[in-house]
Motif scaffolding. Sequence first.
Motif, PDB file in Angstrom:
ATOM      1  N   ALA A  10     -12.031  -4.672  12.347  1.00 54.85           N
ATOM      2  CA  ALA A  10     -10.759  -5.348  12.588  1.00 54.85           C
ATOM      3  C   ALA A  10      -9.941  -5.593  11.331  1.00 54.85           C
ATOM      4  CB  ALA A  10     -11.021  -6.680  13.298  1.00 54.85           C
ATOM      5  N   VAL A  11     -10.465  -5.218  10.167  1.00 51.86           N
ATOM      6  CA  VAL A  11      -9.752  -5.459   8.914  1.00 51.86           C
ATOM      7  C   VAL A  11      -8.600  -4.469   8.782  1.00 51.86           C
ATOM      8  CG1 VAL A  11      -9.958  -5.572   6.405  1.00 51.86           C
ATOM      9  CG2 VAL A  11     -11.855  -6.319   7.841  1.00 51.86           C
ATOM     10  N   SER A  12      -7.485  -4.939   8.259  1.00 50.70           N
ATOM     11  CA  SER A  12      -6.294  -4.115   8.101  1.00 50.70           C
ATOM     12  C   SER A  12      -6.595  -2.844   7.310  1.00 50.70           C
ATOM     13  CB  SER A  12      -5.200  -4.918   7.376  1.00 50.70           C
ATOM     14  OG  SER A  12      -4.233  -4.075   6.812  1.00 50.70           O
ATOM     15  N   GLN A  13      -6.257  -1.696   7.888  1.00 49.22           N
ATOM     16  CA  GLN A  13      -6.477  -0.415   7.223  1.00 49.22           C
ATOM     17  C   GLN A  13      -5.618  -0.303   5.971  1.00 49.22           C
ATOM     18  OE1 GLN A  13      -8.871   1.273   8.331  1.00 49.22           O
ATOM     19  NE2 GLN A  13      -8.746   3.332   7.453  1.00 49.22           N
ATOM     20  N   GLU A  14      -4.417  -0.862   6.020  1.00 50.28           N
ATOM     21  CA  GLU A  14      -3.525  -0.818   4.855  1.00 50.28           C
ATOM     22  C   GLU A  14      -4.120  -1.598   3.693  1.00 50.28           C
ATOM     23  OE1 GLU A  14       1.107  -1.901   3.626  1.00 50.28           O
ATOM     24  OE2 GLU A  14       0.347  -2.414   5.612  1.00 50.28           O
ATOM     25  N   PHE A  15      -4.668  -2.796   3.991  1.00 52.10           N
ATOM     26  CA  PHE A  15      -5.304  -3.592   2.933  1.00 52.10           C
ATOM     27  C   PHE A  15      -6.474  -2.825   2.326  1.00 52.10           C
ATOM     28  CE2 PHE A  15      -8.786  -6.373   1.642  1.00 52.10           C
ATOM     29  CZ  PHE A  15      -8.174  -7.137   0.668  1.00 52.10           C
ATOM     30  N   LYS A  16      -7.310  -2.228   3.158  1.00 49.98           N
ATOM     31  CA  LYS A  16      -8.480  -1.512   2.663  1.00 49.98           C
ATOM     32  C   LYS A  16      -8.082  -0.318   1.795  1.00 49.98           C
ATOM     33  CE  LYS A  16     -10.507  -0.918   6.693  1.00 49.98           C
ATOM     34  NZ  LYS A  16     -11.553  -0.558   7.684  1.00 49.98           N
ATOM     35  N   LYS A  17      -7.066   0.425   2.210  1.00 47.98           N
ATOM     36  CA  LYS A  17      -6.612   1.575   1.424  1.00 47.98           C
ATOM     37  C   LYS A  17      -6.106   1.145   0.051  1.00 47.98           C
ATOM     38  CE  LYS A  17      -5.274   4.893   5.041  1.00 47.98           C
ATOM     39  NZ  LYS A  17      -6.065   6.021   4.519  1.00 47.98           N
ATOM     40  N   ASP A  18      -5.295   0.082   0.033  1.00 40.89           N
ATOM     41  CA  ASP A  18      -4.723  -0.396  -1.231  1.00 40.89           C
ATOM     42  C   ASP A  18      -5.819  -0.909  -2.168  1.00 40.89           C
ATOM     43  OD1 ASP A  18      -2.237   0.260  -0.306  1.00 40.89           O
ATOM     44  OD2 ASP A  18      -1.671  -1.791   0.248  1.00 40.89           O
ATOM     45  N   ALA A  19      -6.742  -1.711  -1.620  1.00 42.18           N
ATOM     46  CA  ALA A  19      -7.822  -2.261  -2.451  1.00 42.18           C
ATOM     47  C   ALA A  19      -8.737  -1.161  -2.965  1.00 42.18           C
ATOM     48  CB  ALA A  19      -8.614  -3.297  -1.649  1.00 42.18           C
ATOM     49  N   LEU A  20      -9.054  -0.196  -2.107  1.00 42.30           N
ATOM     50  CA  LEU A  20      -9.922   0.913  -2.508  1.00 42.30           C
ATOM     51  C   LEU A  20      -9.289   1.721  -3.634  1.00 42.30           C
ATOM     52  CD1 LEU A  20     -12.342   2.823  -2.162  1.00 42.30           C
ATOM     53  CD2 LEU A  20     -11.058   3.979  -0.352  1.00 42.30           C
ATOM     54  N   LYS A  21      -7.997   1.988  -3.520  1.00 36.97           N
ATOM     55  CA  LYS A  21      -7.307   2.782  -4.541  1.00 36.97           C
ATOM     56  C   LYS A  21      -7.407   2.115  -5.907  1.00 36.97           C
ATOM     57  CE  LYS A  21      -2.806   4.815  -5.664  1.00 36.97           C
ATOM     58  NZ  LYS A  21      -1.386   4.971  -5.235  1.00 36.97           N
ATOM     59  N   VAL A  22      -7.167   0.806  -5.967  1.00 37.03           N
ATOM     60  CA  VAL A  22      -7.245   0.081  -7.234  1.00 37.03           C
ATOM     61  C   VAL A  22      -8.681   0.058  -7.755  1.00 37.03           C
ATOM     62  CG1 VAL A  22      -7.027  -2.193  -8.317  1.00 37.03           C
ATOM     63  CG2 VAL A  22      -5.222  -1.356  -6.804  1.00 37.03           C
TER      64      VAL A  22
END
Length: 629
Positions: free
Chosen positions: A502-514
Amino acid sequence: MESKIYSFDIFDTCYVRKCGKQDFLFELLAKRVLGSHAEVSSVYDFVLARRAAEEQARKHSMREDVLLDEIYAHFDVSMFTTLGSDAVMQEELQVHRDMLVPVEVIKSEVERLHALGHSVVYISDMYLPESFLAEKLSQDGFLSEGDRLYVSGEVGLTKSSGRLYDHVRQELGTTFSDWLHRGDNSYSDVAVPRKKGIHAVQVDTGYSYYERLLMSRDVSGSTMDVLKLAACGRAVAHSLPSTPAHAFATDFIAPIYVPFVYSILLDARKRGLKRLFFIARDGYILYKIAEVFKVDFPDIELSYLWASRKSLYLPGLKDLSADSLVEAFPAMSADAGQLLSLLHMSDYPLDMERMKGMPAQEIANLLVHDDQFMSVLAGRYEEQSTLAIEYFRQEGVTTPGSAIVDVFGTRKCEYFLNNILARNGYNKVHGYYYSVMWGRMLMADSYSSMMYVDRLRYGANDAYYTQKQSILEQYFSVTDQERTVGYRHEYGRVVPLYEKDAVSQEFKKDALKVNLTVCQLFAGFYKSVGIENHDLCCQAAQAVYNAFFHVPRKEYLSALSAFVISDDNRLSRILEKRPLLTVLLQKRSSDRWFHGNIVFNSGFLYKPMLWLLEKLWERQKNKSLNNYV
């Protein structure tokens, strides 16, 4: 009035060193000249002799500064190597090239000035040749046509005396009042030019608060590896954008995960292991870090394994008895729905209300006496067992000399995986974990862990363990991948079955990239600076992470402001915007991070609250020490 002359210092302004201190650079030089297996005493004597040669060169010089060839005229390299002085000097220049990292914010400012049509002047108190510095500045985009470079060793005058500024003014035919200089040194780059009427701005390329705290944890003696670890972080921080997410990853994630991964690779080589399988999803960032180190470990194959407790539980059962069903279940809540999900039986109609509140053993006993349930379960057990071993063969897990790598462990995945392998006549895998839990499965199979939760109860740093674990597991190790829940056939191969969280995919993508950007860059720097005490570095970084939970800086909390913890798709925030008084009054009833929420909601009371937390932490540490003694 706009300045006509724009000048920059070079070292610790335009560049920082990956290795930090100059002595560490000479140490790297010694290892290149003497060989990687040189005696430690020879390495440190080489450093001492190189420093002494510089002191002698300055002592005998009639000028204010010296050049590298003058230093080597006083450096008797024959004590250490058959290489001539010229060869060693060229090697030193190469080490400088390898260690220098451009500072992003200064490079951006230089690019801005160039875009406006301004020329830039570079002024440095340094013994390196002007030709070397010009080449390096050009390669990294600092030096353009029309720019000027002044080096104290070439000119024979220094900034610290002020005479190099006089020389530059005379050559450029300008006035001091039309000049803007930037540099890091409070004396030679700020105080001295200001006395002459130059507009001087001090540049901060120093260590962050938590990097300084990390440096204070160094107990490595002569190797000073924790200082080198902090220097890697400093170099990463100044070569990437300055955001809370980048700062958090640089100061906490990379210093923990990078030494941990290197220590795994060293241990795997020592054990003669041939393949490491990083378990999805937590192991993804560890896998990407390991790829940076692969060149140092050519005999170890790195793989990514789509597996999870949920995908392995059913095929990993020894049999379908009640005891087997509950064997890996006691550490979890006695929830029938959770057990059915693990058994791939969520669609089976059961009276869930009847089982509500029952102990796990009673639930398992009821299920095994339901003939229809067990008939369906047997079919799914056979299906997933067949698929699982096919997948392991396909991916190479059945190859002797294999190991799995995970972040946190109850060792359940390892237990189920090894059951599947053993049942089919294959060797078991070794398990590597960053941390194993208090309620981990106790079994004879070998495994290794950096941290053991049951050993953390001694001292002050066991507080907030649940929150530390959640951030480490779900933010440090964030991915944009979905959870593996089983396996299926597709186009002649076995592929994972997924379920979304249920975690936001956008948040996960941004955090993973950094996190990936920071950790892989950090790993590259780490590999190049000659660190040896990897476990010590990892443990020192963990201690700093612990300290962060007691006295968190607000700028780092911004990285976690949108972070939510997912527990079987139940979401909760670790930080929440609330009135400060509410946070203080609800300390005992809140399951959140009390100290973090105090700072997060402190507003204009931030500094007093930070001071209070520092005092409380010191008191807690002293109390814990007294209780332990």
